[in-house]
Design a protein around this motif. Structure first.
Motif, PDB file in Angstrom:
ATOM      1  N   VAL A 194       0.844  -1.192   0.000  1.00  0.00           N
ATOM      2  CA  VAL A 194       0.000   0.000   0.000  1.00  0.00           C
ATOM      3  C   VAL A 194       0.883   1.247   0.000  1.00  0.00           C
ATOM      4  O   VAL A 194       1.954   1.270   0.612  1.00  0.00           O
ATOM      5  CB  VAL A 194      -0.982  -0.005   1.201  1.00  0.00           C
ATOM      6  CG1 VAL A 194      -0.245   0.111   2.536  1.00  0.00           C
ATOM      7  CG2 VAL A 194      -2.012   1.106   1.070  1.00  0.00           C
ATOM      8  N   SER A 195       0.442   2.260  -0.752  1.00  0.00           N
ATOM      9  CA  SER A 195       1.131   3.550  -0.736  1.00  0.00           C
ATOM     10  C   SER A 195       0.153   4.577  -0.196  1.00  0.00           C
ATOM     11  O   SER A 195      -1.066   4.433  -0.355  1.00  0.00           O
ATOM     12  CB  SER A 195       1.545   3.948  -2.146  1.00  0.00           C
ATOM     13  OG  SER A 195       2.460   3.021  -2.641  1.00  0.00           O
ATOM     14  N   LEU A 196       0.679   5.596   0.449  1.00  0.00           N
ATOM     15  CA  LEU A 196      -0.182   6.623   1.010  1.00  0.00           C
ATOM     16  C   LEU A 196       0.569   7.941   0.980  1.00  0.00           C
ATOM     17  O   LEU A 196       1.722   7.996   0.554  1.00  0.00           O
ATOM     18  CB  LEU A 196      -0.591   6.253   2.438  1.00  0.00           C
ATOM     19  CG  LEU A 196       0.562   5.873   3.368  1.00  0.00           C
ATOM     20  CD1 LEU A 196       0.272   6.362   4.760  1.00  0.00           C
ATOM     21  CD2 LEU A 196       0.730   4.363   3.354  1.00  0.00           C
ATOM     22  N   LYS A 197      -0.117   8.984   1.413  1.00  0.00           N
ATOM     23  CA  LYS A 197       0.514  10.296   1.366  1.00  0.00           C
ATOM     24  C   LYS A 197       1.496  10.445   2.543  1.00  0.00           C
ATOM     25  O   LYS A 197       2.687  10.652   2.352  1.00  0.00           O
ATOM     26  CB  LYS A 197      -0.556  11.372   1.452  1.00  0.00           C
ATOM     27  CG  LYS A 197      -0.016  12.721   1.036  1.00  0.00           C
ATOM     28  CD  LYS A 197      -1.004  13.468   0.164  1.00  0.00           C
ATOM     29  CE  LYS A 197      -0.375  14.752  -0.294  1.00  0.00           C
ATOM     30  NZ  LYS A 197      -0.358  14.909  -1.713  1.00  0.00           N
ATOM     31  N   ARG A 198       0.998  10.282   3.735  1.00  0.00           N
ATOM     32  CA  ARG A 198       1.871  10.407   4.910  1.00  0.00           C
ATOM     33  C   ARG A 198       1.097   9.946   6.119  1.00  0.00           C
ATOM     34  O   ARG A 198      -0.017  10.414   6.378  1.00  0.00           O
ATOM     35  CB  ARG A 198       2.295  11.864   5.092  1.00  0.00           C
ATOM     36  CG  ARG A 198       3.326  12.087   6.196  1.00  0.00           C
ATOM     37  CD  ARG A 198       3.684  13.558   6.284  1.00  0.00           C
ATOM     38  NE  ARG A 198       4.905  13.782   7.033  1.00  0.00           N
ATOM     39  CZ  ARG A 198       4.961  13.812   8.364  1.00  0.00           C
ATOM     40  NH1 ARG A 198       3.865  13.623   9.086  1.00  0.00           N
ATOM     41  NH2 ARG A 198       6.110  14.033   8.982  1.00  0.00           N
ATOM     42  N   ALA A 199       1.670   9.036   6.856  1.00  0.00           N
ATOM     43  CA  ALA A 199       1.019   8.594   8.089  1.00  0.00           C
ATOM     44  C   ALA A 199       2.072   8.542   9.180  1.00  0.00           C
ATOM     45  O   ALA A 199       3.227   8.184   8.911  1.00  0.00           O
ATOM     46  CB  ALA A 199       0.392   7.223   7.889  1.00  0.00           C
ATOM     47  N   PRO A 200       1.680   8.861  10.421  1.00  0.00           N
ATOM     48  CA  PRO A 200       2.651   8.785  11.516  1.00  0.00           C
ATOM     49  C   PRO A 200       3.026   7.327  11.773  1.00  0.00           C
ATOM     50  O   PRO A 200       2.212   6.421  11.573  1.00  0.00           O
ATOM     51  CB  PRO A 200       1.900   9.377  12.709  1.00  0.00           C
ATOM     52  CG  PRO A 200       0.459   9.325  12.345  1.00  0.00           C
ATOM     53  CD  PRO A 200       0.360   9.366  10.863  1.00  0.00           C
ATOM     54  N   LEU A 253      -6.197   3.664   6.434  1.00  0.00           N
ATOM     55  CA  LEU A 253      -5.267   4.618   5.825  1.00  0.00           C
ATOM     56  C   LEU A 253      -5.959   5.722   5.021  1.00  0.00           C
ATOM     57  O   LEU A 253      -5.282   6.616   4.519  1.00  0.00           O
ATOM     58  CB  LEU A 253      -4.264   3.873   4.933  1.00  0.00           C
ATOM     59  CG  LEU A 253      -3.329   2.908   5.675  1.00  0.00           C
ATOM     60  CD1 LEU A 253      -2.419   2.186   4.700  1.00  0.00           C
ATOM     61  CD2 LEU A 253      -2.497   3.666   6.726  1.00  0.00           C
ATOM     62  N   ALA A 254      -7.286   5.637   4.908  1.00  0.00           N
ATOM     63  CA  ALA A 254      -7.994   6.597   4.053  1.00  0.00           C
ATOM     64  C   ALA A 254      -7.658   8.039   4.457  1.00  0.00           C
ATOM     65  O   ALA A 254      -7.367   8.879   3.605  1.00  0.00           O
ATOM     66  CB  ALA A 254      -9.491   6.356   4.122  1.00  0.00           C
ATOM     67  N   ARG A 255      -7.653   8.296   5.764  1.00  0.00           N
ATOM     68  CA  ARG A 255      -7.416   9.672   6.174  1.00  0.00           C
ATOM     69  C   ARG A 255      -5.952  10.084   6.059  1.00  0.00           C
ATOM     70  O   ARG A 255      -5.586  11.228   6.261  1.00  0.00           O
ATOM     71  CB  ARG A 255      -7.927   9.911   7.586  1.00  0.00           C
ATOM     72  CG  ARG A 255      -7.479   8.888   8.611  1.00  0.00           C
ATOM     73  CD  ARG A 255      -8.152   9.177   9.923  1.00  0.00           C
ATOM     74  NE  ARG A 255      -7.617  10.400  10.487  1.00  0.00           N
ATOM     75  CZ  ARG A 255      -7.132  10.516  11.721  1.00  0.00           C
ATOM     76  NH1 ARG A 255      -7.144   9.461  12.509  1.00  0.00           N
ATOM     77  NH2 ARG A 255      -6.670  11.658  12.168  1.00  0.00           N
ATOM     78  N   TYR A 256      -5.074   9.098   5.744  1.00  0.00           N
ATOM     79  CA  TYR A 256      -3.660   9.441   5.540  1.00  0.00           C
ATOM     80  C   TYR A 256      -3.307   9.440   4.042  1.00  0.00           C
ATOM     81  O   TYR A 256      -2.153   9.333   3.673  1.00  0.00           O
ATOM     82  CB  TYR A 256      -2.761   8.464   6.293  1.00  0.00           C
ATOM     83  CG  TYR A 256      -3.065   8.449   7.774  1.00  0.00           C
ATOM     84  CD1 TYR A 256      -2.692   9.538   8.575  1.00  0.00           C
ATOM     85  CD2 TYR A 256      -3.741   7.391   8.354  1.00  0.00           C
ATOM     86  CE1 TYR A 256      -3.000   9.559   9.925  1.00  0.00           C
ATOM     87  CE2 TYR A 256      -4.043   7.396   9.706  1.00  0.00           C
ATOM     88  CZ  TYR A 256      -3.675   8.481  10.492  1.00  0.00           C
ATOM     89  OH  TYR A 256      -3.974   8.497  11.818  1.00  0.00           O
ATOM     90  N   GLY A 257      -4.353   9.549   3.228  1.00  0.00           N
ATOM     91  CA  GLY A 257      -4.101   9.610   1.784  1.00  0.00           C
ATOM     92  C   GLY A 257      -3.726   8.249   1.187  1.00  0.00           C
ATOM     93  O   GLY A 257      -2.940   8.179   0.240  1.00  0.00           O
ATOM     94  N   GLY A 258      -4.288   7.179   1.749  1.00  0.00           N
ATOM     95  CA  GLY A 258      -3.997   5.846   1.230  1.00  0.00           C
ATOM     96  C   GLY A 258      -4.448   5.710  -0.229  1.00  0.00           C
ATOM     97  O   GLY A 258      -5.540   6.157  -0.592  1.00  0.00           O
TER      98      GLY A 258
END
Lengths: 236, 773
Positions: free
Chosen positions: B47-53, B222-227
């Motif tokens: 999975v790729s995303l924008k940015r997650a802590p 991850l949706a809220r982290y731009g997944g």
């Protein structure tokens, strides 16, 4: 009988190499055959008669000596020359007929007339041997005697200068054999074709002008029949 | 009989070796892949995303079915390598601070992993290192997040994640222009502002995990982290490419061996039947001496098995060797650290059984036929074969035919099954050649359509992120650039009922001249102002037709979802995507007049200067030159294609030769007496050659059209089987290919004809007059 020799054979010797053994099939044969005569070569198997006929027919080569046909030395002729010689001058009849199974009686004769220089019509050749009514039969549909008569028709259809027959009745019963011999005799008589017949059956010798006895590769005797017996009177 | 036995052995060897070659290559590559995946922990989900802590990692680990998670920072990077004047793009992947990654471990070919305390150390992929001759200790320049950095190469490695090292969107691997670079997590995180965060995760699943449930939860998390939506191995780029290649190989590994073994088995059967029947007198003699049928049969079975054994052993050895060669060719493209060559006992046993049984069937059939005769009968010559007038003669021509011609026709017609089988055998070799070579023609066609009619640009440029049209004018003003047109690509998921597909939508400006959509007859069509146009293959996958509505989920920015009408389908052989009018697409994403790249027409002579500028432009993520892509694609295909052509030619000519030579030898032994009789009657060698070789010529010529048709059908089957969303193989067979196939068959026929002709010249005339053959 004319005096001109068609075949002149001098000192003819043939040695076969069978593996490590040498077999002397002919040991110095001298003989002349004349125009229009019917000669029977008589001898047991292994006497060299077939070898002699094969060399006369251009099917085999000699080890020593000469065979000339109308002055032409066959023992020096090349492959192509021998093929031409067989093609235009010789008619063959064999013990096992050697017909082409895929061709009808008429076509088997046509095989030869197509390449000959002065052929008769295949139908005529077959009529001479009494098979005018079986033109379109394939070898598998003919009896042994009939097959042999097709082979004779094929041999004579080119109007050959010589007719060489190797055991023509060898595979036939006597009754059928006589029909075949009658055909040969008739051709010799009517067309004056020089005819050589090989056989181990001494009864057949009675129909010949001359009888050549062979044994162990040599001619032991040449006899002339003062009276020729018609084949119908021969029995064996 | 020596020649015939040799021909049989050759046929068995070619059949068996082809079978073994393909299957051992297939098995070896699969074994190698599975071993590499297992030993180096290839991830199950991605999975790729924008940015997650980083704290989210724990939440992922709690999802049922997750065995392990590796978080990473992944970014696109631009590299500059020594004197290589072109920009190189690459994928930058972070390595954990401590120890090795648990998932997607590296196989270090050379050097070591980066020291976490050093920010400039990097490990590069082996293919890239080889292409540029890079070794540990060398340096390379990199633009990381817009800033120039000097990287020190400390290691060269391979990863199960990048077995096929293909740039996203490219046709084939380009090792010179695309690299994988691994660096310490801290170094990358600092550069991209990802301290204590990640933008990529790879997941190892537990045995029996429910993949789709897991993915749904993961995506929800991850949706809220731009997944960008998780996906499984089967959609991972390298794995997909590999899978497609394997599928292609598997097709070849099924079709070609089947044909070869089939033809070989058939020939074997025919020849052995014939050999036994020519020995019927010997068989009878044995029986006359008191041998039982079984004892006589056993003798022939032993003889046949000996021939088969020699052929099978030779074929297995040769096939094993060929397999090594073929796998070696594939290993250049598949970056495995090692090759585990294997030859399963199943392969050897199955091939031995197929070959052995077909030979045995032929032998038993022939022995039975000979054994049922009483010895005395068998000792007599066979009666004259039955013939009849042929059909052709009955219809017409009859009178015009010469006797030799009649013999040819009747002999062919007498045994129609045998003639048909010979024709089938010869035509198979023709078909093998065509189906082994047609992919070359198809590739030419595909390249022509894709790069001459559809994509006409000289160079395409992609930006790091969506930019304004200003960038376009900047490019336009560059020296050497003649024209620049906008390019907009938006990652999306397309959905219809239960089918969905991740791809991108290309925004097309109606005034574009360099990118053309093609209809089903390959004529250019304009982009409609509204709605979406799909590649026909994609339309089929999603089950939509023009006029249907399609759900479009945008996977970037505000991630809007919309329902759009399908405005049309277009023909495309490479890749699949959706197309929209550029303004209409930008309205959908709500990002104004954005572009993500540009298509350029350039002066080729100025390309060096253009490259130099591009490398220095921070906004430019990468460039692709059309001519390079084409060349690269051909280079990738060429070696495999050449090998296939070579093998196909070699084996097909062996088969053609085997079939023709054996038919000829069999016919010669059957007709030896007949042909000798004709020679006695005064026929010349040339005349009897006509009868004999005429039959072969008829068989050969008759087999060509059938071979063309069979070759076309097999090629169509292969082409259909190879079609995937990566590319479709158009069925194109050039006249040249047909001509080459025909030429190989004819040449084999001529060679066998000449050999037999030589034997014809040596017929023993006197022997033929005796009763026996």
């Amino acid at each position: 009988m004319a005096n001109e020799a068609v075949f002149s054979i001098k000192g003819l010797t043939k040695v076969y190499r069978m593996g490590e053994v040498s077999v002397h099939a002919l040991r110095g044969v001298d003989l002349d055959l004349y125009d229009g005569e019917l000669v029977v070569f008589l001898g047991p198997s292994g006497s060299g008669k077939s070898t002699l006929l094969n060399i006369m027919g251009g099917l085999d080569t000699a080890t020593e000596g000469h065979v000339s046909y109308r002055g032409k030395d066959l023992t020096r002729a090349g492959e192509a020359e021998l093929t031409g010689y067989r093609r235009f001058h010789v008619g063959f009849v064999f013990q096992f007929y050697n017909l082409i199974p895929s061709l009808t009686a008429k076509e088997n004769v046509a095989v030869v007339t197509e390449i000959a220089s002065k052929p008769m019509r295949p139908e005529d050749a077959l009529s001479i041997v009494g098979l005018g009514g079986r033109l379109d039969h394939f070898p598998a549909q003919l009896s042994g005697g009939e097959q042999q008569r097709v082979a004779i028709a094929r041999a004579i259809s080119k109007n050959p200068d010589v007719l060489l027959c190797d055991e023509p009745t060898g595979a036939l019963d006597s009754e059928t054999g006589i029909v075949v011999l009658e055909a040969l005799e008739r051709i010799n008589r009517e067309l004056h074709t020089t005819t050589a017949i090989i056989t181990h059956n001494s009864d057949i010798a009675a129909m010949a002008d001359r009888v050549v006895h062979l044994s162990n590769g040599q001619i032991t005797e040449v006899a002339t029949n003062s009276v020729k017996k018609p084949p119908r009177e021969i029995h064996w | 009989m020596k020649g015939q036995v040799l021909a049989i052995v050759l046929i068995i060897v070619s059949g068996v070796s082809t079978y073994v070659m393909f299957l051992s290559t297939m098995d070896s590559l699969t074994l190698t892949r599975d071993a590499f995946y297992r030993e180096y922990g290839f991830a199950d989900a991605f999975v790729s995303l924008k940015r997650a802590p980083e704290s989210i990692k724990k939440r992922i680990e709690e999802i049922p079915g997750v065995q392990a998670v590796e978080t990473r920072v992944v970014a696109e990077v631009k590299l500059k390598v020594r004197d290589f004047g072109e920009p190189v793009t690459g994928r930058l992947v972070s390595l954990p601070e401590r120890g090795e990654p648990r998932i997607n471990r590296l196989y270090l070919r050379n050097g070591r992993l980066p020291d976490p305390s050093r920010e400039d150390e990097a490990v590069v992929s082996e293919a890239f290192a080889e292409a540029h001759g890079l070794e540990p200790g060398d340096e390379a320049g990199a633009v990381i997040n817009g800033r120039w950095r000097r990287l020190r190469i400390v290691g060269v490695a391979l990863s199960p994640e990048f077995v096929m090292q293909v740039r996203p969107g490219a046709l084939s691997p380009d090792y010179k222009r695309y690299a994988i670079v691994w660096m310490g997590r801290k170094a990358i995180a600092t550069a991209y502002g990802m301290d204590g965060a990640f933008n990529d995760a790879v997941i190892e699943m537990t045995q029996g995990a429910r993949a789709h449930e897991l993915m749904a939860r993961l995506d929800g998390l991850l949706a809220r982290y731009g997944g960008l939506g998780s996906y499984l191995r089967e959609d991972q780029l390298s794995h997909r490419f590999l899978n497609e290649e394997f599928k292609q190989l598997e097709r070849s590994a099924t079709i070609f061996p089947a044909i070869f073994i089939g033809v070989a088995a058939f020939l074997l059967n025919v020849v052995i039947t014939r050999i036994v029947s020519t020995q019927r007198d010997q068989l009878a003699a044995l029986k006359a001496f008191g041998y039982s049928n079984a004892a006589v049969g056993a003798h022939y079975v032993k003889m046949v098995m000996l021939i088969v054994a020699v052929g099978v052993i030779g074929g297995v050895l040769l096939g094993w060797w060929f397999g090594g060669k073929l796998a070696g060719i594939y290993m250049v493209f598949y970056r495995f650290p090692y090759l585990k060559m294997t030859l399963g006992p199943g392969v050897v046993i199955s091939v031995a059984l197929i070959t052995g049984l077909s030979a045995l069937a032929g032998a038993i059939f022939a022995v039975r036929r000979a054994a049922v005769l009483a010895p005395a009968e068998a000792l007599r010559p066979e009666p004259p074969a039955r013939y009849s007038r042929s059909l052709i003669e009955r219809f017409s021509l009859g009178k015009a035919l010469s006797q030799p011609t009649r013999m040819i026709i009747r002999s062919l017609e007498r045994r129609p099954l045998k003639s048909l089988l010979s024709i089938t055998g010869i035509s198979m070799s023709c078909a093998i050649l065509i189906s082994g070579m047609f992919s070359g023609d198809s590739i030419d066609y595909l390249i022509d359509v894709q790069f001459k009619r559809s994509q006409k640009e000289d160079m395409s440029v992609t930006f790091i992120e969506p930019s304004s049209w200003k960038a376009l004018y900047e490019l336009q003003g560059m020296e050497g650039v003649r024209k620049s047109e906008p390019l907009r690509a938006v990652p999306v998921r397309l959905r219809n009922a239960n089918s969905s597909y991740r791809t991108s939508i290309q925004g097309i400006d109606p005034s574009n001249t360099m990118q053309k959509l093609l209809d089903s007859s390959l004529e250019p069509v304009d982009i409609p102002p509204r709605g979406i146009v799909l590649t026909d293959y994609l339309g089929e996958m999603l089950g939509v037709r023009p006029g249907d509505m399609l759900t479009v989920e945008v996977l970037e920015g505000a991630r809007p979802v919309a329902l759009l009408p399908v405005a049309g389908l277009v023909k495309q052989y490479i890749g699949i995507s959706g197309y929209m009018d550029i303004d209409s697409l930008n309205r959908l994403t709500g990002e104004g007049r954005a572009i993500t790249g540009s298509l350029l027409a350039i002066d080729r002579e100025r390309i060096g200067a253009i490259y130099k500028k591009m490398i220095d432009m921070p906004a430019v993520a990468g460039t692709a030159v059309r001519a390079d892509e084409i060349k690269n694609f051909y280079d990738t295909q060429a070696e495999v294609l050449l090998f296939f052509t070579f093998i196909a030619t070699l084996l097909a000519s062996t088969i053609a030769f085997g079939v023709i030579y054996n038919s000829a030898r069999i016919a010669l032994s059957e007709r030896n007496r007949e042909l000798a009789s004709l020679r006695v009657l005064g026929y010349t060698k040339a005349e009897i050659s006509y009868i004999f070789l005429g039959e072969l010529a008829v068989l050969t010529l008759a087999s060509l059209p059938l071979g063309f048709v069979l070759g076309h059908s097999i090629s169509a089957y292969i082409a259909g089987a190879l079609s995937s969303d990566l590319y479709r193989v158009p069925l194109v067979i050039k006249t040249d290919t047909y001509a080459f196939a025909a030429a190989v068959v004819l040449a084999s026929a001529v060679v066998s004809g000449l050999i037999v002709r030589y034997r014809l010249g040596r017929l023993d005339l006197v022997e033929a007059l005796k009763a026996r053959e």
